[in-house]
Motif scaffolding. Structure first.
Motif: not given
Length: 313
Positions: A279-287
């Motif tokens: 979830k953290k990686k996905v959030k960072l990717l979207k940012k």
């Protein structure tokens, strides 16, 4: 699964004498793992197959001689263009000089860079490198840059100094070799990440079986196949963290890409620890990559995913 168009990046580099261009590109080639095509390589390894010793001498001495027809009936300039395009048809490459910024001017996957410095800095570097006095260094700079400009003018009728020929101009007055290479490296990585995933090289149905990293991914792929949904397995890697020199230190490769929906899918496991990390990686990717569609799902949630995409009435 399908075989999509393969995208190869071409970086063209023009430079002023004394701008550190050769050193920067040598380092960049190492960082990117790309071959660097130079005039020396072309003249020593490519052209001897199509040019006599006399012709090679004339090509080295006179830019306009490139307009002369070879024994095959086309000009040496056209030969050079054909050789470069054949070479870059199936691999990435950095091309140093030779009018490549014009040859690849209309290539959407080409990046055109000019490396320069102020006249005073150029002269000081030439003095230090070639052990010349200032007057001779000024003359050296004038002659070499004139030759660069004359080649572009003679062959293509364009001005080497025209800023419209380049995507970026890098002034190395206050930038060292490492920093300059890192800046270009980051730009290349950004360009790579901007390429649509459906243009990346992926296996087709006749390719060897996909080596899934987890059984849940293989099961998810079977479900997609059952519903005739086109998919690609880990077709793209997104850098998400870099060190001070621009080297990628962390990246994220979503498990699946669904071309029809322009959406990436990341499959989770039942371990909550890994779910939180993803979830953290996905959030960072979207940012970092706004506009990228990505969903993180459990395999048991597939029916909800199907409903959301309206695959069923």
């Amino acid at each position: 699964m399908i075989l999509t168009e393969v995208v190869f990046l071409i970086i063209t580099v023009s430079r002023q004498t004394g701008s550190l261009g050769e050193e920067i590109i040598a380092l960049l080639g190492q960082k990117l793992g790309m071959p660097v095509i130079t005039r020396k390589l072309v003249m020593n390894e490519w052209f001897p197959a199509i040019a006599s010793k006399h012709e090679l001498h004339m090509l080295n001495e006179s830019p306009s001689y490139f307009l002369t027809d070879s024994s095959s009936g086309i000009s040496f300039a056209q030969h050079l263009e054909n050789l470069l395009k054949d070479f870059t048809a199936d691999q990435d490459a950095i091309i140093f000089g030779m009018g490549a910024q014009i040859i690849y001017a209309n290539d959407p996957d080409a990046l055109h860079i000019k490396i320069m410095a102020s006249r005073d800095v150029l002269i000081k570097r030439i003095i230090a490198t070639h052990h010349l006095d200032r007057q001779d260094a000024e003359r050296f700079l004038e002659l070499t840059d004139r030759k660069h400009k004359r080649y572009i003018s003679s062959i293509y009728g364009q001005d080497w100094a025209d800023p419209a020929l380049y995507d970026i101009t890098l002034n190395t007055d206050m930038i060292g070799i490492d920093e300059a290479a890192a800046l270009i490296f980051q730009m290349v990585e950004y360009r790579r990440n901007a390429i649509p995933a459906d243009r990346l090289n992926t296996p087709n149905e006749e390719s060897p079986a996909v080596d899934f990293k987890h059984p849940s991914e293989e099961e998810f792929a079977r479900i997609l196949d059952m519903h005739e949904i086109e998919w690609q397995y880990e077709p793209r890697t997104f850098p998400v963290k870099w060190d001070a020199e621009g080297n990628v230190i962390q990246a994220f490769s979503p498990d699946f890409y669904l071309p029809h929906f322009n959406t990436f899918i990341e499959i989770t496991t039942m371990d909550q620890k890994y779910v939180s990390e993803k979830k953290k990686k996905v959030k960072l990717l979207k940012k970092l990559y706004p506009g990228t569609n990505i969903n993180i799902v459990f395999k048991n949630d597939f029916n909800q995913l199907v409903k959301r995409f309206k695959l069923y009435d």
